[in-house]
Design an enzyme around this catalytic site. Structure first.
Site, PDB file in Angstrom:
ATOM      1  N   HIS A 170       0.853  -1.188   0.000  1.00 31.04           N
ATOM      2  CA  HIS A 170       0.000   0.000   0.000  1.00 31.04           C
ATOM      3  C   HIS A 170       0.885   1.232   0.000  1.00 31.04           C
ATOM      4  O   HIS A 170       2.104   1.148   0.058  1.00 31.04           O
ATOM      5  CB  HIS A 170      -0.945   0.018   1.214  1.00 31.04           C
TER       6      HIS A 170
ATOM      7  N   CYS B 155       6.218   6.331   3.653  1.00 28.87           N
ATOM      8  CA  CYS B 155       4.980   5.578   3.399  1.00 28.87           C
ATOM      9  C   CYS B 155       4.187   6.142   2.225  1.00 28.87           C
ATOM     10  O   CYS B 155       3.247   5.508   1.751  1.00 28.87           O
ATOM     11  CB  CYS B 155       4.116   5.543   4.653  1.00 28.87           C
TER      12      CYS B 155
ATOM     13  N   HIS C 280       3.920  -4.831   3.832  1.00 26.63           N
ATOM     14  CA  HIS C 280       3.972  -5.274   5.222  1.00 26.63           C
ATOM     15  C   HIS C 280       3.602  -6.747   5.304  1.00 26.63           C
ATOM     16  O   HIS C 280       2.842  -7.257   4.480  1.00 26.63           O
ATOM     17  CB  HIS C 280       2.987  -4.486   6.090  1.00 26.63           C
TER      18      HIS C 280
ATOM     19  N   ASP D 194      -4.513 -10.759   0.556  1.00 27.24           N
ATOM     20  CA  ASP D 194      -3.192 -11.394   0.593  1.00 27.24           C
ATOM     21  C   ASP D 194      -2.476 -11.235  -0.745  1.00 27.24           C
ATOM     22  O   ASP D 194      -3.024 -11.568  -1.800  1.00 27.24           O
ATOM     23  CB  ASP D 194      -3.308 -12.865   0.959  1.00 27.24           C
ATOM     24  N   HIS D 195      -1.260 -10.718  -0.685  1.00 28.49           N
ATOM     25  CA  HIS D 195      -0.426 -10.456  -1.860  1.00 28.49           C
ATOM     26  C   HIS D 195      -1.119  -9.524  -2.858  1.00 28.49           C
ATOM     27  O   HIS D 195      -1.003  -9.696  -4.074  1.00 28.49           O
ATOM     28  CB  HIS D 195       0.018 -11.769  -2.530  1.00 28.49           C
TER      29      HIS D 195
ATOM     30  N   HIS E 122       4.909   0.224  -0.800  1.00 32.77           N
ATOM     31  CA  HIS E 122       5.714  -0.530   0.144  1.00 32.77           C
ATOM     32  C   HIS E 122       4.825  -1.604   0.746  1.00 32.77           C
ATOM     33  O   HIS E 122       3.601  -1.535   0.640  1.00 32.77           O
ATOM     34  CB  HIS E 122       6.329   0.370   1.233  1.00 32.77           C
TER      35      HIS E 122
ATOM     36  N   GLU F  13       0.712  -4.059  11.844  1.00 32.03           N
ATOM     37  CA  GLU F  13       1.369  -3.670  10.601  1.00 32.03           C
ATOM     38  C   GLU F  13       2.829  -4.103  10.629  1.00 32.03           C
ATOM     39  O   GLU F  13       3.381  -4.543   9.622  1.00 32.03           O
ATOM     40  CB  GLU F  13       1.266  -2.162  10.414  1.00 32.03           C
TER      41      GLU F  13
END
Length: 135
Positions: free
Chosen positions: A14, A33, A41, A79-80, A39, A124
């Protein structure tokens, strides 16, 4: 009152960005960010349901059914993925951890049939997390 918690993890990308602001203001407020190239997490999500123990099953809620709900409503969508671009329930929101946790709550709360959603805790990083208990 009894509480049961399911823990899951997922990876997602995100960026923090307010479209009403200039690039410079976004960078000033959000720092790294706001990186235009995103980037990621390694998130850890805890979903806690509360309720009374059902005398027939011994459950507050069926843990397998809870996991399947989290899989279908959250993990299959995030996810991903890129939270800003790929996740319908994050469209139009600044992708902060706070907004993300609230959006997860909004996806899960109406679907829980045994017990009641008590808390969404979203890590996070290992050093920062949020908890949301509903409005």
């Amino acid at each position: 009152m009894m509480y049961i918690t399911r823990r899951v993890h997922f990876n997602a990308a995100h960026k923090l960005y307010n479209p009403a602001w200039s690039k410079e203001k976004n960078e000033e407020v959000f720092g790294k960010c706001a990186n235009e190239n995103w980037h990621g997490h390694n998130y850890v999500l805890y979903v806690t349901v509360k309720g009374e123990i059902d005398p027939e099953t011994g459950y507050v809620t069926d843990a397998k059914a809870l996991h399947e709900l989290i899989q279908r409503k959250i993990l299959d969508q995030v996810d991903h993925r890129n939270l800003n671009l790929d996740v319908p329930f994050m469209k139009g929101k600044i992708c902060s951890t706070e907004n993300f946790a609230k959006a997860i709550w909004e996806q899960l709360a109406p679907e829980i049939k045994q017990g009641k959603l008590h808390c969404v805790k979203l890590y996070e990083t290992e050093n920062i997390y949020v908890e949301y208990f509903g409005d």
